[in-house]
Motif scaffolding. Structure first.
Motif, PDB file in Angstrom:
ATOM      1  N   GLY A   1       0.404 -11.328  10.602  1.00  0.00           N
ATOM      2  CA  GLY A   1       1.728 -11.534  10.016  1.00  0.00           C
ATOM      3  C   GLY A   1       2.571 -10.282  10.117  1.00  0.00           C
ATOM      4  O   GLY A   1       2.230  -9.333  10.829  1.00  0.00           O
ATOM      5  N   GLY A   2       3.671 -10.273   9.370  1.00  0.00           N
ATOM      6  CA  GLY A   2       4.585  -9.144   9.424  1.00  0.00           C
ATOM      7  C   GLY A   2       4.043  -7.915   8.710  1.00  0.00           C
ATOM      8  O   GLY A   2       3.473  -8.006   7.622  1.00  0.00           O
ATOM      9  N   LEU A   3       4.217  -6.757   9.364  1.00  0.00           N
ATOM     10  CA  LEU A   3       3.912  -5.456   8.766  1.00  0.00           C
ATOM     11  C   LEU A   3       5.231  -4.721   8.618  1.00  0.00           C
ATOM     12  O   LEU A   3       5.968  -4.549   9.594  1.00  0.00           O
ATOM     13  N   LEU A   4       5.555  -4.298   7.403  1.00  0.00           N
ATOM     14  CA  LEU A   4       6.812  -3.618   7.120  1.00  0.00           C
ATOM     15  C   LEU A   4       6.542  -2.175   6.707  1.00  0.00           C
ATOM     16  O   LEU A   4       5.773  -1.925   5.781  1.00  0.00           O
ATOM     17  N   PHE A   5       7.183  -1.230   7.401  1.00  0.00           N
ATOM     18  CA  PHE A   5       7.092   0.180   7.017  1.00  0.00           C
ATOM     19  C   PHE A   5       8.094   0.441   5.886  1.00  0.00           C
ATOM     20  O   PHE A   5       9.248   0.012   5.967  1.00  0.00           O
ATOM     21  N   THR A   6       7.647   1.126   4.837  1.00  0.00           N
ATOM     22  CA  THR A   6       8.516   1.438   3.703  1.00  0.00           C
ATOM     23  C   THR A   6       8.508   2.941   3.448  1.00  0.00           C
ATOM     24  O   THR A   6       7.732   3.688   4.050  1.00  0.00           O
ATOM     25  N   HIS A   7       9.362   3.388   2.521  1.00  0.00           N
ATOM     26  CA  HIS A   7       9.397   4.808   2.158  1.00  0.00           C
ATOM     27  C   HIS A   7       8.073   5.247   1.528  1.00  0.00           C
ATOM     28  O   HIS A   7       7.679   6.407   1.637  1.00  0.00           O
ATOM     29  N   ARG A   8       7.409   4.301   0.849  1.00  0.00           N
ATOM     30  CA  ARG A   8       6.163   4.651   0.163  1.00  0.00           C
ATOM     31  C   ARG A   8       4.927   4.406   1.017  1.00  0.00           C
ATOM     32  O   ARG A   8       3.878   4.982   0.768  1.00  0.00           O
ATOM     33  N   GLY A   9       5.047   3.460   1.993  1.00  0.00           N
ATOM     34  CA  GLY A   9       3.859   3.134   2.774  1.00  0.00           C
ATOM     35  C   GLY A   9       4.029   1.880   3.603  1.00  0.00           C
ATOM     36  O   GLY A   9       4.901   1.803   4.463  1.00  0.00           O
ATOM     37  N   LEU A  10       3.212   0.868   3.295  1.00  0.00           N
ATOM     38  CA  LEU A  10       3.169  -0.348   4.099  1.00  0.00           C
ATOM     39  C   LEU A  10       3.332  -1.586   3.220  1.00  0.00           C
ATOM     40  O   LEU A  10       2.719  -1.690   2.156  1.00  0.00           O
ATOM     41  N   SER A  11       4.155  -2.520   3.698  1.00  0.00           N
ATOM     42  CA  SER A  11       4.339  -3.772   2.988  1.00  0.00           C
ATOM     43  C   SER A  11       4.444  -4.892   4.026  1.00  0.00           C
ATOM     44  O   SER A  11       4.024  -4.736   5.168  1.00  0.00           O
ATOM     45  N   GLY A  12       5.022  -6.027   3.618  1.00  0.00           N
ATOM     46  CA  GLY A  12       5.124  -7.164   4.519  1.00  0.00           C
ATOM     47  C   GLY A  12       4.040  -8.188   4.231  1.00  0.00           C
ATOM     48  O   GLY A  12       3.032  -7.885   3.583  1.00  0.00           O
ATOM     49  N   PRO A  13       4.221  -9.416   4.707  1.00  0.00           N
ATOM     50  CA  PRO A  13       3.287 -10.506   4.378  1.00  0.00           C
ATOM     51  C   PRO A  13       1.821 -10.212   4.677  1.00  0.00           C
ATOM     52  O   PRO A  13       0.947 -10.476   3.847  1.00  0.00           O
TER      53      PRO A  13
ATOM     54  N   ASN B   1      -3.422   5.893   0.170  1.00  0.00           N
ATOM     55  CA  ASN B   1      -3.443   6.548  -1.131  1.00  0.00           C
ATOM     56  C   ASN B   1      -3.840   5.558  -2.215  1.00  0.00           C
ATOM     57  O   ASN B   1      -4.506   5.896  -3.185  1.00  0.00           O
ATOM     58  N   GLY B   2      -3.423   4.309  -2.046  1.00  0.00           N
ATOM     59  CA  GLY B   2      -3.695   3.265  -3.034  1.00  0.00           C
ATOM     60  C   GLY B   2      -2.690   2.143  -2.851  1.00  0.00           C
ATOM     61  O   GLY B   2      -2.227   1.877  -1.742  1.00  0.00           O
ATOM     62  N   THR B   3      -2.328   1.487  -3.956  1.00  0.00           N
ATOM     63  CA  THR B   3      -1.300   0.452  -3.913  1.00  0.00           C
ATOM     64  C   THR B   3      -0.156   0.842  -4.844  1.00  0.00           C
ATOM     65  O   THR B   3      -0.268   1.802  -5.611  1.00  0.00           O
ATOM     66  N   GLU B   4       0.918   0.088  -4.783  1.00  0.00           N
ATOM     67  CA  GLU B   4       2.049   0.351  -5.686  1.00  0.00           C
ATOM     68  C   GLU B   4       1.762  -0.120  -7.107  1.00  0.00           C
ATOM     69  O   GLU B   4       2.566   0.109  -8.012  1.00  0.00           O
ATOM     70  N   GLY B   5       0.634  -0.798  -7.315  1.00  0.00           N
ATOM     71  CA  GLY B   5       0.220  -1.175  -8.662  1.00  0.00           C
ATOM     72  C   GLY B   5       0.938  -2.395  -9.200  1.00  0.00           C
ATOM     73  O   GLY B   5       1.612  -3.134  -8.480  1.00  0.00           O
TER      74      GLY B   5
ATOM     75  N   PHE C   1       0.834  -1.201   0.000  1.00  0.00           N
ATOM     76  CA  PHE C   1       0.000   0.000   0.000  1.00  0.00           C
ATOM     77  C   PHE C   1       0.872   1.255   0.000  1.00  0.00           C
ATOM     78  O   PHE C   1       1.959   1.260   0.579  1.00  0.00           O
ATOM     79  N   THR C   2       0.357   2.298  -0.620  1.00  0.00           N
ATOM     80  CA  THR C   2       0.965   3.626  -0.500  1.00  0.00           C
ATOM     81  C   THR C   2       0.057   4.472   0.387  1.00  0.00           C
ATOM     82  O   THR C   2      -1.140   4.199   0.528  1.00  0.00           O
ATOM     83  N   LEU C   3       0.642   5.508   1.008  1.00  0.00           N
ATOM     84  CA  LEU C   3      -0.085   6.321   1.978  1.00  0.00           C
ATOM     85  C   LEU C   3      -0.172   7.771   1.549  1.00  0.00           C
ATOM     86  O   LEU C   3       0.663   8.260   0.773  1.00  0.00           O
ATOM     87  N   GLN C   4      -1.166   8.454   2.074  1.00  0.00           N
ATOM     88  CA  GLN C   4      -1.306   9.889   1.847  1.00  0.00           C
ATOM     89  C   GLN C   4      -0.176  10.623   2.590  1.00  0.00           C
ATOM     90  O   GLN C   4       0.381  10.102   3.563  1.00  0.00           O
TER      91      GLN C   4
END
Length: 408
Positions: free
Chosen positions: A232-244, A343-347, A201-204
């Motif tokens: 499961g795992g939640l990973l913070f990224t530069h764009r938003g949220l990732s992880g399993p 905001n949406g997803t990374e597509g 996911f991307t964030l506002q």
């Protein structure tokens, strides 16, 4: 112009296409696999962080998303995870279970791809790469037995059976395209809307101000959306949220839907704080939060969400005994019912699969053959069957490819 004749032509040298070639080749069929890429099995090579999560011990139909949830049952029951594991064992390839039945190659993804290519070679199926299919024509019955003619960048081909194994739109850098959907449309098959899935996911901007400094940090969480939830795992990224857990729940999210995140899923924080207020009232709130969350995340929550002052070493923070019921309720809500401003997803750029595709009502679940077009088959990701994270999409590729190969 010489026309090359084949019993079966498979378009797409990915997981499903290679398995179909093996299955058909074992029956003595003359098989040609065409692909526009320079290498076969691109997505096999990059899957599972380069280790290829090739199947799962616990394959069940409820781990798949489709408008017809029953469609996948036939193929998955006829070519199971145990069948693929038997092939891996036959080649002497070591593998490990990571978690929840996920099986990974110990010798990286190349070992799995090499195994598939060896199997293709043993049944004398041919793979021709860097070949762009420009036109497909269905021949008149008078021109039988060959029912399809393909015009390509490397010449003309005819075949009795044509198999579309071109995948979905995910990971275009790996050669993904909408070609398979174009073929389905050409032959009058219904297509369901396509969306990226198993995707971050991307964030506002306002939410990114909180998450960006936490980039690279991972923590267990429970994510819920539209009645489903994943732990499961939640990973913070530069764009938003990732992880399993994020990737899993993304398959059930559409634009405008609300996502809820529980950052401390193992306990009822509200009840825990109220209990401490009576049993250990001098316990500092930051001590409690730090016990259950990574220190960087705990600090950010205390300072930005709960508006607690930045403390120097030795300074005392707010104690749980000083918290009112309303304050405890607010703290628990922020941490255990966080609703991020998405905001949406990374597509498709980073999505692992494509939801939707060729309507399963158009296909036989036993053979993957188009009901309207005899001897035309669709297998793998191009079909409206998408698995959860954890090896389920590969198992669908192996299974759908195998059952089609048994009849083409």
């Amino acid at each position: 112009m010489a026309i090359s004749q084949h019993d079966v032509i498979i378009i797409g040298a990915g997981a499903a296409g290679l398995m179909c070639a093996i299955s058909a080749g074992k029956r003595g069929r003359n098989v040609l696999v065409l692909d526009h890429s320079r290498k076969a099995g691109n997505k096999i090579m990059v899957s599972g962080g380069g280790r290829c999560n090739f199947t799962n011990y616990y394959v069940e139909p409820n781990r798949y998303i489709s408008q017809n949830p029953h469609f996948c049952k036939s193929a998955l029951s006829r070519y199971t995870q145990w069948d693929f594991i038997a092939m891996v064992d036959k080649h002497g390839l070591p593998y490990s279970e990571k978690e929840e039945g996920q099986l990974f190659s110990d010798q990286k993804a190349k070992a799995i791809l090499d195994m598939m290519l060896q199997e293709v070679s043993e049944v004398k199926a041919q793979i021709q790469l860097e070949t762009v299919v420009e036109k497909i024509r269905q021949l008149d019955l008078s021109e039988a037995p060959n029912r399809f003619q393909l015009i390509t960048s490397k010449g003309a081909y005819q075949c009795e059976s044509l198999v579309i194994a071109t995948g979905g739109l995910s990971m275009p850098t790996m050669g993904a395209s909408g070609f398979g959907y174009q073929v389905a449309e050409q032959f009058g098959l219904n297509l369901l809307p396509r969306t990226p899935a198993l995707v971050p996911f991307t964030l506002q901007p306002d939410e990114k101000a909180f998450t960006e400094p936490l980039s690279g940090l991972s923590t267990p969480a429970r994510l819920s959306c539209n009645g489903v939830s994943f732990l499961g795992g939640l990973l913070f990224t530069h764009r938003g949220l990732s992880g399993p857990a994020v990737l899993q729940v993304s398959s059930y999210w559409t634009a405008g839907d609300q996502l809820e995140i529980n950052l401390i899923p193992e306990l009822d924080l509200e009840e825990h704080l109220k209990s401490l207020r009576h049993s250990k009232p001098k316990t500092e709130l930051r001590t409690v939060i730090n016990e259950y969350l990574p220190s960087r995340l705990a600090k950010a929550i205390l300072e930005q969400w709960l508006k607690q002052p930045v403390l120097e070493a030795g300074e005392k923070g707010i104690s749980v005994g000083d918290l009112s019921n309303a304050q405890i309720n607010n703290i628990a809500n922020r941490i255990q019912r966080w609703i991020p401003n998405l905001n949406g997803t990374e597509g498709y750029r980073t999505a692992e699969v494509t939801l939707g595709g060729v309507d399963t009502n158009e296909l036989s679940s036993k053979t993957m053959e188009a009901k309207k077009v005899p001897n035309l088959h669709f297998i793998g990701e191009v079909v409206d069957v998408s698995g959860h994270l954890g090896g389920f999409n590969f198992q669908w590729a192996w299974a759908s490819g195998w059952v089609a190969g048994e009849v083409v």
